[in-house]
Design an enzyme around this catalytic site. Structure first.
Site, mmCIF file in Angstrom:
data_model
loop_
_atom_site.group_PDB
_atom_site.id
_atom_site.type_symbol
_atom_site.label_atom_id
_atom_site.label_comp_id
_atom_site.label_asym_id
_atom_site.label_seq_id
_atom_site.Cartn_x
_atom_site.Cartn_y
_atom_site.Cartn_z
ATOM 1 N N ASP A 87 -12.791 -14.031 -15.721
ATOM 2 C CA ASP A 87 -11.423 -13.772 -15.407
ATOM 3 C C ASP A 87 -11.294 -14.914 -17.041
ATOM 4 O O ASP A 87 -11.514 -15.950 -16.824
ATOM 5 C CB ASP A 87 -10.182 -13.611 -14.310
ATOM 6 C CG ASP A 87 -9.171 -12.577 -14.607
ATOM 7 O OD1 ASP A 87 -9.242 -11.916 -14.266
ATOM 8 O OD2 ASP A 87 -8.423 -12.814 -15.223
ATOM 9 N N LEU A 139 -0.375 15.635 1.210
ATOM 10 C CA LEU A 139 0.664 17.264 0.591
ATOM 11 C C LEU A 139 1.892 15.945 1.392
ATOM 12 O O LEU A 139 2.831 16.834 2.080
ATOM 13 C CB LEU A 139 0.420 18.168 1.533
ATOM 14 C CG LEU A 139 -0.837 18.931 0.404
ATOM 15 C CD1 LEU A 139 -1.624 20.473 1.895
ATOM 16 C CD2 LEU A 139 -0.178 19.325 -0.304
ATOM 17 N N GLY A 199 4.029 6.552 -7.619
ATOM 18 C CA GLY A 199 3.525 5.086 -8.999
ATOM 19 C C GLY A 199 2.272 4.546 -8.349
ATOM 20 O O GLY A 199 1.485 6.039 -8.524
ATOM 21 N N CYS A 209 -2.418 3.475 -11.130
ATOM 22 C CA CYS A 209 -3.299 4.641 -12.027
ATOM 23 C C CYS A 209 -2.601 5.706 -11.774
ATOM 24 O O CYS A 209 -2.714 6.609 -12.831
ATOM 25 C CB CYS A 209 -4.717 4.601 -11.058
ATOM 26 S SG CYS A 209 -5.227 3.615 -10.806
#
Ligand code: UDX
Length: 445
Positions: A30, A253, A260, A263
């Protein structure tokens, strides 16, 4: 088999730890020095159940580094797990993916499989393969493979080890065989994960089609929930009745204040943007995005209608993260509602079990931060529930009565049973269900 993971966010870190757990020799690269230092010190930089425990368990097989020169030299497989944030127009920004490609071009010196796990627009794998192959200096072959990720935050490791499926989009036999080899341990007992192989474009599409379908399911049920309020039906009874049809199922459901996270918002917008690019707008996805945008502040609308004058109201917010079991607040409905409340000069105190530090970065001293639920709701005129954390769902209704100035509850996540709440002297406004006005008997909203 040497595996290099690039990007140590939710997807990269969990993928790296999963492979290390199966005994592979893994390097996690990273650019973020602080994050790598934390990882080197056995500290998990993200709030994710059991991850730190597994990190420590497999620490002998995994190296964390910012040194790209050495780590990119000779891996057999490179996973690209960097972020693909949205551009202003909703399209996916591939800047970080290309930064990794540049490092591959500069440093890799043996044939290698490059696996794109980051969610990328359909066709990107083809473009990336050509981009690398045209520029690579050493005379080597790079095979690009699409291998989308389906983990959910909060259950990321479980979703990786016990994945619902592994999708491999490979155009050549060599690349497909390498992928089948590294994923073999996942297919064995007790994991038994099915592997499905296909061409690269189809694999890229599986990711968008899956995420957007789930987002659509949420927007659909939220629209039905809003309609239940108008006609006087109860959304929970409605979804229960629907769920007995196993073509519909009972998952995803839950009506509330919308989806939110990192993705669904991004992936719905990216696919919609892509469809417009092909002059073939996906109208269901557009509707899903529009419904969710409005849904996020439906709870504020209810508050506004209830009080009529909301200026200077002293309110509490319980739950800030986009869902429970994560400290992630990206695209969380709490943010949109706090902005609206601030615009109306409300005094706001917030509480979240783990999301406070992230929300502080946005709102700084504009709102108050409580370290307990009691401190948060003390003497408040109303409370909002924005995330269904267990400690919030387990609250006794008497707790609100005891500590608030007026026990008026705006529940955006339907945390409490209506029959139970009806027994208490509170006003309780939730989503897709009857409003309870036991405090102010003649209220209407
Ligand atoms: C999602 C997908 O589930 C996962 O497969 C993909 O790889 C990444 O995106 P995640 O973003 O972690 O995972 O969250 P998820 O659990 O799917 O929830 C997304 C949002 O939908 C949350 O804000 C949640 O509150 C909301 N939601 C979910 C509902 O409003 N109702 C539901 O019934 C389910």
């Amino acid at each position: 088999m040497k595996i290099l993971i690039t990007g140590t966010g939710y997807v990269g870190l969990v993928t790296g730890i999963a492979f290390a757990n199966f005994g592979f020799d893994v390097t996690c690269y990273d650019i973020d020095k602080d994050k790598i230092q934390l990882l080197k010190n056995d500290k998990c930089p993200i709030y994710e159940k059991d991850l730190e425990k597994y990190m420590i368990k497999c620490k002998n097989n995994i190296i964390y580094t910012t040194d790209f020169k050495n780590s990119f030299k000779n891996p057999d497989v490179i996973f690209i797990c960097v972020g693909t944030p949205e551009n202003n127009d909703g399209s996916a920004n591939l800047k970080f993916v290309y930064e990794i490609c540049d490092k591959i071009i500069e440093n890799v010196n043996n044939d290698c499989v490059v696996v794109i796990k980051s969610t990328v627009p359909i066709g990107t794998n083809d473009i990336i393969e050509k981009f690398i192959q045209d520029r690579i200096k050493n005379k080597i072959k790079i095979y690009v493979v699409s291998n989308p990720e389906f983990l959910s935050q909060g259950t990321a490791l479980k979703n990786t080890l016990n994945a619902s499926r592994i999708i491999i989009g490979a155009n050549e036999k060599y690349a497909k065989d390498i992928m089948l080899k590294i994923y073999k341990p996942f297919t064995k007992n007790p994991y038994n994960v099915p592997i499905i192989t296909m061409d690269r474009k189809s694999a890229e599409m599986v990711k968008y089609a899956s995420n957007d379908f789930l987002a659509l399911k949420i927007s659909y049920i939220n629209e039905i929930s809003n309609f239940c309020e108008l006609v006087g039906a109860n959304i929970e009874d409605v979804t229960l009745g629907m769920s007995y049809d196993d073509r519909i199922g009972k998952k995803f459901l839950n009506s509330g204040i919308g989806y939110g996270g990192s993705c669904f918002p991004k992936d719905t917008k990216a696919l919609h943007w892509l469809s417009k690019d092909y002059n073939s707008e996906l109208k269901t996805i557009k509707a899903c995005i529009d419904v969710n945008k409005k849904q996020k502040t439906k709870i504020f609308d209810k508050f506004n209608k209830y009080f009529k004058k909301i200026n200077n109201r002293n309110v509490a917010i319980l739950g800030l993260t986009f869902k429970p079991e994560t400290d992630d607040i990206r695209e969380a409905p709490s943010i949109d509602n706090i902005k609206l409340l601030l615009k109306n000069n409300c005094k706001i105190t917030v509480f979240d079990p783990v999301g406070i530090n992230n929300i502080k970065k946005i709102f700084k001293d504009k709102i108050n931060y409580a370290s307990s639920i009691k401190e948060c709701i003390k003497n408040k005129e109303a409370v909002f529930i924005m995330t269904e954390w267990e400690i919030i769902k387990n609250l006794d209704i008497n707790f609100f009565i005891k500590h608030m100035k007026f026990p008026i509850i705006f529940d955006g996540r339907n945390c409490f049973d209506l029959l139970l709440v009806k027994k208490y002297k509170v006003d309780y406004i939730s989503m897709g269900r009857e409003n309870i006005f036991n405090l102010n008997k003649n209220k209407e909203i």
